[in-house]
Enzyme design. Structure first.
Site, mmCIF file in Angstrom:
data_model
loop_
_atom_site.group_PDB
_atom_site.id
_atom_site.type_symbol
_atom_site.label_atom_id
_atom_site.label_comp_id
_atom_site.label_asym_id
_atom_site.label_seq_id
_atom_site.Cartn_x
_atom_site.Cartn_y
_atom_site.Cartn_z
ATOM 1 N N HIS A 89 0.669 -9.215 -0.971
ATOM 2 C CA HIS A 89 -0.788 -9.363 -1.020
ATOM 3 C C HIS A 89 -1.357 -8.716 -2.289
ATOM 4 O O HIS A 89 -2.172 -9.316 -2.999
ATOM 5 C CB HIS A 89 -1.396 -8.734 0.237
ATOM 6 C CG HIS A 89 -2.889 -8.743 0.260
ATOM 7 N ND1 HIS A 89 -3.614 -9.710 0.901
ATOM 8 C CD2 HIS A 89 -3.796 -7.882 -0.278
ATOM 9 C CE1 HIS A 89 -4.903 -9.464 0.742
ATOM 10 N NE2 HIS A 89 -5.053 -8.356 0.043
ATOM 11 N N GLU A 90 -0.916 -7.502 -2.586
ATOM 12 C CA GLU A 90 -1.448 -6.783 -3.754
ATOM 13 C C GLU A 90 -1.047 -7.469 -5.059
ATOM 14 O O GLU A 90 -1.858 -7.641 -5.970
ATOM 15 C CB GLU A 90 -0.963 -5.329 -3.746
ATOM 16 C CG GLU A 90 -1.493 -4.498 -2.590
ATOM 17 C CD GLU A 90 -3.009 -4.550 -2.490
ATOM 18 O OE1 GLU A 90 -3.678 -4.642 -3.522
ATOM 19 O OE2 GLU A 90 -3.527 -4.528 -1.363
ATOM 20 N N GLU A 110 -9.531 -12.551 -1.014
ATOM 21 C CA GLU A 110 -8.655 -12.011 0.030
ATOM 22 C C GLU A 110 -7.802 -13.115 0.653
ATOM 23 O O GLU A 110 -6.604 -12.935 0.876
ATOM 24 C CB GLU A 110 -9.493 -11.323 1.124
ATOM 25 C CG GLU A 110 -10.008 -9.958 0.734
ATOM 26 C CD GLU A 110 -8.892 -9.018 0.302
ATOM 27 O OE1 GLU A 110 -7.861 -8.960 0.982
ATOM 28 O OE2 GLU A 110 -9.042 -8.376 -0.736
ATOM 29 N N HIS A 169 -3.099 -10.539 -5.802
ATOM 30 C CA HIS A 169 -4.399 -10.291 -6.458
ATOM 31 C C HIS A 169 -4.213 -10.247 -7.977
ATOM 32 O O HIS A 169 -5.020 -10.804 -8.723
ATOM 33 C CB HIS A 169 -4.977 -8.940 -6.018
ATOM 34 C CG HIS A 169 -5.742 -8.976 -4.725
ATOM 35 N ND1 HIS A 169 -6.765 -9.856 -4.479
ATOM 36 C CD2 HIS A 169 -5.638 -8.203 -3.609
ATOM 37 C CE1 HIS A 169 -7.264 -9.626 -3.266
ATOM 38 N NE2 HIS A 169 -6.585 -8.636 -2.714
HETATM 39 ZN ZN LIG Z 1 -6.779 -7.676 -0.921
#
Ligand SMILES: [Zn+2]
Length: 272
Positions: A136-137, A197, A140
């Site tokens: 997830h990180e 997100e 981004h």
């Molecule tokens: Zn996030």
């Protein structure tokens, strides 16, 4: 009114020029500051953060963070190479650090600079849980969400000179700090938008699968995140949308597709 019109046209022209298509999302996004200029600022701020905080080295947990980070980065590289974007990561300098802090958080600054706080490890629970957060990180960073936030910040602050990309280093640092919340509240990343997100959840799921981690675990991680938070999400995930429930049902829905994607890279079974 007649004075404003030419300005508007110039502004639009600048925006068109400064847009880039992201290979992960297929979307054209705002890129007023190219990564080659943004990353050095990010790297300097990251080092400053590490200097001011307790970085854990040589423990099993610290080694796990590095191992998972490297596997996720390799997965991103494989995916990009397979899709004809060989040079996409050229300015990235991956780094993964575990920091002693009971805050439930993890983040990635532009260019691949990652921090996990020890406080998030009990919720991650396993290496696969760490991989879900890492994916997830990293997502981004790969989707240039930071750059878009930075560009938006520049437009806000430097609107009149948006066309002047060659701003001074000090101005760039100020905008960066504001876009990231560093400097004011050390290490607290401001929340991303709901769209960012959701993008990070989806890309992250694919990355973890291609890295050999079972994507079914991502939904389980978010169930633990929800149970732990008592309604409050940890700082990086502060945005109230997508809600934990939407997020969990999305991750369950996308997991089979992530497994299909992993199959293209020869991944047919997952690590324990
Ligand atoms: Zn996030």
């Amino acid at each position: 009114m007649q004075i404003r019109k030419p300005l508007l046209i110039i502004g639009t022209a600048v925006l068109i020029v400064a847009c880039a298509t992201n290979p992960f999302t297929g979307k054209k996004t705002m890129a007023l500051v190219p990564n080659s200029q943004l990353f050095p600022t990010s790297f300097a701020q990251y080092n400053e953060f590490l200097n001011e905080n307790k970085v854990i080295k040589g423990t099993k947990d610290a080694e796990m963070i590095t191992r998972v980070g490297q596997r996720i980065a390799v997965a991103a590289e494989r995916w990009l190479n397979a899709n004809g974007h060989q040079s996409y990561l050229k300015d990235y300098k991956w780094e993964y650090n575990l920091v002693e802090d009971k805050t439930v958080n993890a983040w990635c600054m532009p260019g691949g600079k990652i921090v996990f706080y020890t406080g998030i490890l009990p919720i991650a629970k396993s290496e696969t849980g760490v991989a879900a957060i890492m994916g997830h990180e990293v997502a981004h960073a790969l989707a240039n969400h930071g750059q878009q936030r930075m560009s938006a910040g520049m437009l806000q602050q430097l609107g009149a000179v948006a066309g002047n990309v060659a701003i001074k280093d000090e101005e760039k640092r100020n905008v960066f700090n504001q876009a990231y919340g560093v400097g004011s509240t050390v290490g607290v990343m401001l929340p991303f938008s709901r769209n960012h997100e959701t993008e990070a959840d989806q890309i992250g799921l694919y990355l973890m699968a291609v890295a050999g981690y079972n994507p079914d675990e991502a939904a389980e991680l978010w169930k633990r995140m929800k149970a732990n938070s008592g309604g409050q999400a940890p700082p990086e995930f502060l945005s109230t949308h997508p809600s934990n429930d939407t997020r969990i049902s999305n991750l369950i829905k996308w997991a089979p597709r992530a497994k299909e994607e992993a199959k293209k890279f020869g991944i047919t079974s997952f690590r324990d």
